[in-house]
Design a protein around this motif. Structure first.
Motif, short mmCIF file in Angstrom:
data_model
loop_
_atom_site.label_atom_id
_atom_site.label_comp_id
_atom_site.label_asym_id
_atom_site.label_seq_id
_atom_site.Cartn_x
_atom_site.Cartn_y
_atom_site.Cartn_z
N ASP A 1 0.91 -1.12 -0.03
CA ASP A 1 -0.02 -0.07 0.13
C ASP A 1 0.76 1.35 0.17
OD1 ASP A 1 -1.93 -1.76 0.27
OD2 ASP A 1 -2.95 -0.95 2.03
N GLY A 2 0.35 2.21 -0.78
CA GLY A 2 1.19 3.48 -0.61
C GLY A 2 0.76 4.51 -1.88
N ASN A 3 1.87 5.23 -2.11
CA ASN A 3 1.69 6.20 -3.30
C ASN A 3 2.45 5.75 -4.46
OD1 ASN A 3 0.44 8.28 -1.65
ND2 ASN A 3 2.37 8.40 -0.59
N TYR A 4 1.67 5.65 -5.40
CA TYR A 4 2.36 5.46 -6.89
C TYR A 4 2.14 6.65 -8.01
CZ TYR A 4 2.79 0.84 -4.77
OH TYR A 4 3.21 -0.19 -4.04
N LEU A 5 2.93 6.31 -8.83
CA LEU A 5 2.15 6.99 -10.22
C LEU A 5 1.56 6.04 -11.16
CD1 LEU A 5 2.51 9.86 -11.64
CD2 LEU A 5 4.31 8.66 -13.00
#
Length: 257
Positions: free
Chosen positions: A228-232
């Motif tokens: 989980d987390g931030n992505y482009l």
């Protein structure tokens, strides 16, 4: 290969494909009471568009499929409106700041439901210096069988209307989920989550503040090893003038700079 996009540094050599490929085998996932896709060579009399048959110098296949029922697809509000709206016209940008969250739907009577509280808590667990434009929901349990599941008449989990409103009010433009629909399978045509996310009040006469450029992508698959987390997100579609298109969402891990 490193690139800088939307204030992120990303490694383009390490894409994370969260789409499900379309095949003409029993391994293809199916929803909405249809049969598996058909991929077969064109036949003109004795001529067969298949090199291995010795009748052609090229492979030349017809493909019959339904984007909503046969795998990963991206749809616009034209999916539920009286007037025609095309995903090819709605989606004009393709890179987005995205957040991946994992949710175990809650038991509600005979249903499993993704609630507002669950979504809000999961989103707040991750902070970003960039505005989140796309939300990716992975549901658990997250077995590989999702990639070949037959969903018809199984009452899969779905997104509550309140959760969809919260996602819309969070100004998230693109919602991606590993289920065949954001709505309950048998819901008497209410489509509460679709309508709430797109802010569609009347499917016959579209309100002026409906979200024409927002999209929903269904039937993705996010492997368990992807954190989980931030992505482009690179959200790719085929150029179909239709309410929906098969799609290929790609994630890239990011570094802020």
């Amino acid at each position: 290969m490193l690139a800088k996009i939307n204030n992120f540094e990303i490694d383009l050599s390490k894409p994370i494909d969260i789409s499900i490929p379309l095949t003409n085998t029993d391994e293809n996932p199916i929803a909405w009471y249809i049969e598996k896709p058909t991929i077969e060579p064109v036949v003109f009399g004795e001529w067969i568009g298949k090199v291995s048959e010795g009748k052609s110098s090229t492979n030349f296949n017809n493909i019959f499929f339904n984007p909503h029922g046969h795998g990963t697809h991206t749809e616009c509000l034209g999916h539920i409106t009286n007037n025609f709206y095309s995903i090819n016209q709605a989606l004009k940008q393709f890179f987005f700041v995205a957040q991946l969250i994992t949710i175990e739907p809650e038991k509600l009577g005979d249903d499993l439901v993704i609630t507002k509280n669950q979504v809000e808590k999961a989103i707040n667990a991750w902070t970003s210096s960039a505005k989140t434009e796309a939300l990716i929901i992975r549901t658990i349990p997250n077995q590989k069988e999702k990639k070949s599941r037959k969903y018809s008449n199984t009452n899969p989990p779905y997104v509550s209307e309140e959760a969809a409103i919260f996602i819309r009010e969070s100004e998230i433009q693109h919602l991606l989920i590993d289920l065949p629909s954001v709505d309950k399978e048998h819901d008497e045509g209410k489509l509460l989550a679709h309508k709430a996310f797109w802010n569609v009040k009347d499917t016959l006469h579209l309100n002026s503040d409906a979200r024409l450029n927002a999209t929903i992508t269904e039937m993705i698959f996010v492997p368990n090893e992807i954190a989980d987390g931030n992505y482009l997100l690179n959200l790719q579609i085929a150029s179909f003038e239709n309410d929906a298109s098969p799609s290929k969402p790609i994630l890239y891990s990011v570094l802020f700079f």
